[in-house]
Design a protein around this motif. Structure first.
Motif, PDB file in Angstrom:
ATOM      1  N   CYS A  93       0.847  -1.114   0.003  1.00  0.00           N
ATOM      2  CA  CYS A  93      -0.101   0.091  -0.193  1.00  0.00           C
ATOM      3  C   CYS A  93       0.907   1.280  -0.004  1.00  0.00           C
ATOM      4  CB  CYS A  93      -0.838  -0.140   1.074  1.00  0.00           C
ATOM      5  SG  CYS A  93      -1.835   1.616   1.347  1.00  0.00           S
ATOM      6  N   ARG A  96       0.236   4.214   0.515  1.00  0.00           N
ATOM      7  CA  ARG A  96      -0.296   5.330   1.711  1.00  0.00           C
ATOM      8  C   ARG A  96       0.410   4.700   3.083  1.00  0.00           C
ATOM      9  NH1 ARG A  96      -4.365   8.771   1.920  1.00  0.00           N
ATOM     10  NH2 ARG A  96      -4.944   9.296   4.011  1.00  0.00           N
ATOM     11  N   CYS A  97       0.217   3.478   2.995  1.00  0.00           N
ATOM     12  CA  CYS A  97       1.003   2.842   4.376  1.00  0.00           C
ATOM     13  C   CYS A  97       2.385   3.340   4.318  1.00  0.00           C
ATOM     14  CB  CYS A  97       0.736   1.519   4.703  1.00  0.00           C
ATOM     15  SG  CYS A  97      -0.512   1.098   5.770  1.00  0.00           S
ATOM     16  N   GLY A 129      -4.685   5.138  -0.509  1.00  0.00           N
ATOM     17  CA  GLY A 129      -4.382   3.705  -0.078  1.00  0.00           C
ATOM     18  C   GLY A 129      -4.816   2.618  -1.024  1.00  0.00           C
ATOM     19  N   ARG A 130      -4.546   1.441  -0.533  1.00  0.00           N
ATOM     20  CA  ARG A 130      -5.042   0.303  -1.320  1.00  0.00           C
ATOM     21  C   ARG A 130      -6.362   0.245  -1.306  1.00  0.00           C
ATOM     22  NH1 ARG A 130      -5.177  -4.342   1.081  1.00  0.00           N
ATOM     23  NH2 ARG A 130      -3.698  -3.819   2.899  1.00  0.00           N
ATOM     24  N   CYS A 186      -9.246  -1.393   0.910  1.00  0.00           N
ATOM     25  CA  CYS A 186      -8.576  -1.687   2.291  1.00  0.00           C
ATOM     26  C   CYS A 186      -9.847  -1.194   3.426  1.00  0.00           C
ATOM     27  CB  CYS A 186      -7.514  -0.998   2.605  1.00  0.00           C
ATOM     28  SG  CYS A 186      -7.014  -1.201   4.164  1.00  0.00           S
ATOM     29  N   ASP A 243      -9.686  -1.435   6.364  1.00  0.00           N
ATOM     30  CA  ASP A 243      -8.719  -0.662   7.782  1.00  0.00           C
ATOM     31  C   ASP A 243      -9.158   0.792   7.571  1.00  0.00           C
ATOM     32  OD1 ASP A 243      -8.529  -2.669   9.436  1.00  0.00           O
ATOM     33  OD2 ASP A 243      -6.235  -2.933   8.304  1.00  0.00           O
ATOM     34  N   CYS A 244      -8.650   1.368   6.125  1.00  0.00           N
ATOM     35  CA  CYS A 244      -8.951   2.818   5.734  1.00  0.00           C
ATOM     36  C   CYS A 244     -10.232   3.225   6.094  1.00  0.00           C
ATOM     37  CB  CYS A 244      -8.196   3.092   4.495  1.00  0.00           C
ATOM     38  SG  CYS A 244      -6.774   4.082   4.631  1.00  0.00           S
TER      39      CYS A 244
END
Ligand code: SF4
Length: 237
Positions: free
Chosen positions: A21, A23-24, A218-219, A222, A224-225
Motif C-alpha cells: 500500500c 499510503r502505508c 491507499g490500497r 482496504c 482498515d482505511c
C-alpha cells in the motif's frame, strides 16, 4: 537538496509484497517506521537471538554447523553479526541510506559468505505470502555486505525455527529442569535466490513515494482505511 531517505532492508522488502500500500509506505517512511498503536511482542526477537547464540556456540565448539543447518555449509567460521550502525550503505544515486542487521553471516570453505535470517515461526501459507519481503531483505543485506567489504555473498537463506508444542512432547520428562522447562524447535531451511538487481526498482519506488508532499491514496478496498475514515467523524476538530 534531496532529503536523505533512511530505509531498512526489511522495510524496502514491503515494496515487493503483492498487497503493498503506497499510503502505508508513505506514512512509515515519514514517521521513521514509528507508527502509533503498533505493539509487537519482543519474545520473537529474543528467540531469534537465542537461535543465533545456539548456532555460534556450536560452531565455536565443533568448528562446523549443527546437523539441522548442514545444507548451508561446509563452513570455516562465522562472522559476528555487525551492529546496525556498522551495516549500512549510502546510495547517493537514490539519496538513500540502506540499513540492516543480519542474524547470521557464515564464512564458507570457498571463501564466500552465506547470509541467513532466523524466523521464529512455522513455515505456513501466510509466511509464503511474506516471502517477497524476506527475499528483498536478504538481497539488501547481500548488497551492503559486498559493498562494505564483508566478502562476496554466494548464498542466502531463511531459517524457520518452529516451536514443538504438541502434548506428547510436553509430557516428556526431559523437558523439565529444577527451575523451569525447555521448549524444542524444529528447523527448516529455505534457500533464497541471490538477485541484487531486483533492488534498483524498489529504491526508485521508495524514493518516489518518500518525495510526495502528501500521502498517496491507499490500497483500493482496504477495510482498515474505511474504518479509519468512519472514526474521524467522531474526533472533534
Ligand atoms: S489503505 Fe489500508 S494499508 Fe493502506 S494506509 Fe489505509 S489502512 Fe493502511
Amino acid at each position: 537538496m534531496m532529503e536523505n531517505l533512511r530505509i531498512s532492508g526489511k522495510n524496502l522488502g514491503e515494496f515487493a509484497l503483492p498487497e503493498f500500500c503506497p499510503r502505508c509506505a508513505w506514512l512509515k517512511l515519514k514517521t521513521h517506521n514509528r507508527l502509533p498503536y503498533q505493539i509487537f511482542p519482543g519474545i520473537f526477537s529474543s528467540i531469534d537471538s537465542y537461535t543465533k547464540h545456539v548456532v555460534h556456540g556450536w560452531i565455536d565448539k565443533h568448528g562446523d554447523l549443527p546437523t539441522w543447518l548442514y545444507k548451508l555449509g561446509p563452513i570455516i567460521d562465522y562472522i559476528p553479526p555487525p551492529h546496525h550502525s556498522q551495516f549500512q550503505l549510502e546510495l547517493p544515486n537514490y539519496g538513500i541510506l540502506l540499513t540492516g542487521a543480519p542474524d547470521g553471516m557464515l564464512k564458507l570453505v570457498d571463501g564466500t559468505i552465506a547470509i541467513i535470517d532466523y524466523k521464529t515461526a512455522k513455515y505456513t501459507a501466510n509466511q509464503d505470502k511474506l516471502l517477497p519481503m524476506y527475499e528483498v531483505q536478504l538481497n539488501a543485506y547481500a548488497l551492503i555486505a559486498e559493498r562494505r567489504d564483508f566478502g562476496e555473498v554466494s548464498k542466502l537463506a531463511l531459517v524457520y525455527a518452529e516451536p514443538v508444542t504438541d502434548a506428547e512432547t510436553a509430557a516428556q520428562p526431559t523437558i523439565h529442569s529444577p527451575d523451569g522447562f525447555a521448549m524444542q524447535f524444529s528447523v527448516s531451511v529455505h534457500p533464497v535466490e541471490l538477485n541484487m538487481d531486483r533492488l534498483a526498482p524498489l529504491f526508485i519506488r521508495a524514493r518516489e513515494i518518500f518525495d510526495l508532499p502528501t500521502p498517496p491514496p491507499g490500497r483500493p478496498g482496504c477495510e482498515d482505511c474505511a474504518r479509519l475514515h468512519s472514526l474521524l467523524n467522531w474526533i472533534p476538530r
